[in-house]
Design an enzyme around this catalytic site. Structure first.
Site, PDB file in Angstrom:
ATOM      1  N   SER A   1       0.762  -1.303  -0.019  1.00  0.00           N
ATOM      2  CA  SER A   1      -0.203  -0.054   0.337  1.00  0.00           C
ATOM      3  C   SER A   1       0.965   1.353   0.040  1.00  0.00           C
ATOM      4  CB  SER A   1      -1.221  -0.285   1.490  1.00  0.00           C
ATOM      5  OG  SER A   1       0.284  -0.033   2.062  1.00  0.00           O
ATOM      6  N   TYR A   2       0.096   2.248   0.084  1.00  0.00           N
ATOM      7  CA  TYR A   2       0.860   3.635   0.164  1.00  0.00           C
ATOM      8  C   TYR A   2       1.838   3.856   1.085  1.00  0.00           C
ATOM      9  CZ  TYR A   2       1.700   8.722  -1.346  1.00  0.00           C
ATOM     10  OH  TYR A   2       2.131   9.856  -1.581  1.00  0.00           O
ATOM     11  N   PRO A   3       2.827   3.817   0.983  1.00  0.00           N
ATOM     12  CA  PRO A   3       4.687   4.061   1.678  1.00  0.00           C
ATOM     13  C   PRO A   3       4.604   4.743   2.135  1.00  0.00           C
ATOM     14  CG  PRO A   3       5.739   3.745  -0.454  1.00  0.00           C
ATOM     15  CD  PRO A   3       4.024   4.147  -0.890  1.00  0.00           C
TER      16      PRO A   3
END
Length: 841
Positions: A319-321
């Protein structure tokens, strides 16, 4: 290829910039059938910079950068032609859905895209909205469909907070950096840094590292004494006990306690306590924790770790880091995410056991309101991701599994003893249930020797009691992991920018990364921070930047006015800048202790055109020439070797020319030190050598040695390297293309005439009789290197071996023209270019 919201076939093509693909397909939008066109950008479309004349360091007072210097948005990467590309693709479109990263930077890029495309989009009548914003945290079918069904609007306030940060960092950073760099590089020759930079976040980051260094340097070891007792019972092995007083700093007092303890040869058990304890499973993973672990456990620098995380995200593996949140949303599909890992042999057993027994409720963390925590989004293998990609993915996955596992449980046994009048104890841990440590074994309870079975009143025999002398030890240098923790605690940077600031202080040679990812400040870093403390401690302390970050967050929330925050902060730093300039001698006093004056540095190389005395060549970064008689310093190209060029002089200013070379397999060109720093013609820029000089008659200039347009880049000209014989070559004056030709020729000269077919200059070649490759044993031939069939087998295109990117300015593309109507660009030879490219290695 599968595309969301579409049906039927999809047509894919490259955009006009060659970097972004465009995918077109038919689908459903807002209840109607539409034609979708999907494409991308490459980071920021625009970047903030000063207008042209304010980028000249020599002509602009840095103080003007705080208010007088106007700024403008320029294309972040002009070669990509991103604005034109977006406009071409958006022309005729009715709606735009923005799928940029869902953070403040992504919100800012939304408006950069809109500024480019809205003027060319259709302005339909009766349509209330044409701009939509998709909010998503991972690139999965479910997340993308959910985002499309809940479209919102781009957030202007978040975009403005990024604009404010960009302008503050530009104005403050450039003003201090320009002043510092010019002042100190003009005085000292061995600073070994090409830029003495300052940054509102970068400098406090360096300050943390130097603060730890100062503690180490000022540390004075102190002796202390500890009572060490060893006891046993029957045939059991020896048990080493801890003294309850811990330590004393007076040897005689310590000896007194030894004597008191030695009055007894027996150790009596005072009490035995057993407590069940647990080691808590981790909270959900956010960016800062990921970067900390990447540095401390995986040996990856924060910048490198972030680049890998971004790649894993864009490929759909995580997922978005970039997130500050450590709490899973209530609707987060924990079970579905876990099921995806059921076939990975590294943790399949743990996953199956969890799915069978039921997931444990994750610990409650902090919800920052930005993005869900970092989690794996699909299964992967090391073969798919590569070594570093897999190691980071493996940690993220193990961390996720751990968050839904049970706590680690263990039994802690503590035995208290009395020996004479002194109290001692020992303790040990026995594992009850490993819990989450089965997937994070490095956090497991280590195996220990079992504690002896005993109870109150039992007697042990004392084997020995002695006084042991020890010394206090200094702290170690900050690790990257510890620095990240400090930056987060004090509000320096954001989860996205922390890696950039740490990378900057390494790149500027302010700190070096030692074993264990420890950050050791260099002399330059130490002196700068000490100098800031002497002049104005707030320049290096984290307090003022932390306050600015809070104001920027208020802009993002719509609670503070963008213009007022910007002006107020600039006013504060403008006053600080003027005080800094007036007080610079305080820092200079520290500099002169650690660094050598420029006049005492370097070795004599070439003559100054003004006083005709030898100038000194200073090799330390940035390499430069200094005339101590005229007290002038002249820039040079970086990342290569400099030597005298045949004692030849520039016809314009009488300075002796020098030759820059990037090595035997690289390229080289002569340059005039004065012209390099002070361009003599309007169409030249700072940082150009003789191979870009437009002097109409000088034997070293582009007009005399230019042959034809580069076969690869659009703006370069291939220029003969007159020093390259007998392995002759010409090199592009813009890119790293090198063309080898006419090996072992006695002489190679650029002729006055040009090729009728491609307008390139002809080349006259003179071979030795015994080694001529020309047909019929001819020794001389004049022709076009692109078109002449005699030369065809004697030309080979290569790429120069470069140590780093070259220092070079831009400049107008020039042919050789000598007043005969050939100014402008030699034509690219069409068929011959393809023939040349066949030699590409």
């Amino acid at each position: 290829m599968k595309f969301p919201f579409g049906s039927g076939t999809c047509a894919s093509r490259k955009g006009l910039n060659g970097a972004c693909s465009v995918h077109e397909y038919t689908g459903s939008f807002q209840g109607q059938t539409v034609r979708f066109k999907m494409t991308s950008v490459c980071g920021h479309v625009m970047s903030l910079d000063f207008i042209g004349k304010y980028n000249n360091w020599d002509k602009v007072d840095p103080a003007e950068l705080f208010s007088k210097a106007p700024t403008e948005k320029k294309e972040a990467n002009p070669k990509l032609n991103m604005v034109k590309f977006l406009q071409v693709e958006a022309k005729g479109c009715d709606y735009v859905v923005l799928w940029l990263d869902c953070d403040k930077e992504g919100e800012n890029i939304c408006f950069e895209v809109l500024d480019a495309i809205q003027p060319v989009m259709n302005r339909g009548s009766g349509r209330e909205r044409s701009v939509y914003r998709a909010k998503f945290s991972s690139i999965t079918d479910t997340d993308i469909w959910n985002a499309m069904n809940r479209l919102g609007e781009p957030n202007r306030n978040e975009a403005l907070s990024v604009d404010a940060r960009q302008e503050l960092d530009l104005r403050i950073g450039c003003a201090f950096t320009r002043f510092q760099t010019k002042y100190f590089q003009g005085k000292y020759g061995n600073l070994d840094s090409s830029l003495i930079s300052f940054g509102p976040c970068q400098t406090p980051t360096l300050g943390f590292c130097v603060e730890r260094h100062d503690k180490i340097q000022s540390f004075k070891p102190e002796s202390y004494w500890v009572l060490q007792a060893k006891v046993f019972k029957g045939k059991d092995s020896l048990l080493t006990l801890d003294w309850n007083r811990v330590r004393v700093f007076d040897r005689e007092v310590g000896q007194m306690f030894v004597n008191l303890a030695k009055t007894s040869r027996e150790a009596m058990v005072e009490s035995v306590s057993k407590k069940e304890k647990s080691k808590q499973r981790p909270q959900a993973l956010n960016t800062v924790e990921m970067l900390r672990v990447a540095s401390s456990a995986l040996g990856m620098g924060p910048q490198h770790a972030m680049q890998i995380a971004e790649r894993l995200y864009t490929q759909g593996y995580i997922s978005y880091p970039r997130t500050e949140t450590t709490h899973y949303p209530e609707n987060f599909d924990l079970k579905g995410t876990l099921k995806q890992q059921i076939n990975n042999p590294n943790w399949a057993e743990e996953v199956k056991a969890l799915l069978s027994s039921g997931l444990n409720r994750p610990r409650k963390g902090a919800d920052a309101g930005d993005h869900p925590p970092i989690t794996p989004m699909r299964a992967a293998s090391e073969g798919e991701l590569g070594s570093d990609g897999w190691r980071l993915y493996e940690y993220i996955t193990r961390h996720f599994i751990a968050t839904v596992s049970q706590d680690c449980k263990y039994l802690q046994t503590t035995i208290d003893f009395i020996i004479g009048t002194e109290a001692f104890s020992c303790s040990g841990k026995t594992l009850i249930s490993p819990g989450y440590t089965t997937v994070m074994p490095w956090q497991g309870i280590p195996l220990e020797e079992a504690m002896p079975a005993c109870e109150h009143g039992d007697i042990f025999t004392v084997d020995e009691i002695k006084l042991v002398e020890k010394q206090t030890s200094p702290p170690d240098y900050l690790t990257e992991s510890e620095l990240i923790t400090l930056m987060e605690k004090h509000g320096i940077g954001t989860d996205a920018s922390i890696p950039v600031h740490i990378n900057n202080i390494c790149q500027r040679n302010y700190v070096t990364v030692e074993n264990g990812r420890k950050l050791k400040p260099t002399n330059l870093g130490i002196v700068l921070v000490h100098g800031y403390y002497k002049i104005d401690a707030e320049l290096v302390l984290p307090t003022i930047r932390s306050a600015v970050e809070k104001q920027l967050n208020l802009i993002a929330l719509g609670k503070a006015n963008y213009q007022q925050v910007l002006q107020h902060t600039l006013d504060i730093f403008k006053r600080k800048f003027h005080y800094f300039v007036d007080s610079i001698t305080s820092m200079d006093e520290l500099m002169e202790v650690s660094f050598s004056p420029i006049a005492a540095t370097g070795k004599p190389l070439s003559r100054c055109g003004k006083c005709h005395r030898f100038m000194k060549y200073i090799q330390a970064k940035p390499s430069r020439l200094h005339c101590s008689h005229c007290d002038e310093t002249y820039s040079l190209p970086q990342n290569g070797a400099i030597k005298l060029y045949k004692e030849l002089r520039c016809p314009l200013d009488d300075f002796e020319l020098v030759l820059w070379t990037s090595g035997a397999r690289g390229k080289s060109y002569p340059l005039c030190p004065y012209c390099f720093s002070n361009p003599p013609f309007r169409d030249m820029k700072k940082g150009m050598g003789c191979n870009e000089c437009t002097h109409p008659s000088c034997q070293h200039s582009l007009n005399s040695l230019g042959i034809g347009q580069c076969v690869e880049c659009d703006s370069g000209v291939l220029v003969l390297d007159p020093t390259s014989g007998p392995k002759w070559r010409m090199g592009c004056n813009k890119c790293n293309v090198v063309v080898h030709f006419f090996e072992h020729a006695h002489k190679v000269q650029v002729a006055q005439e040009s090729c009728d077919a491609c307008d390139a200059s002809l080349v006259a070649v003179d071979f030795n009789k015994t080694r001529t490759p020309l047909p019929g044993s001819e020794t001389q031939h004049t022709g076009c290197v692109f078109c002449d069939p005699v030369f065809q087998d004697l030309v080979e295109l290569k790429h120069a071996t470069m140590r780093h990117a070259m220092y070079r300015g831009g400049g107008a593309r020039r042919g050789r023209g000598r007043g005969r109507g050939r100014r402008g660009n030699p034509k690219k030879p069409k068929d011959k270019m393809a023939a040349l490219a066949a030699y590409f290695v």
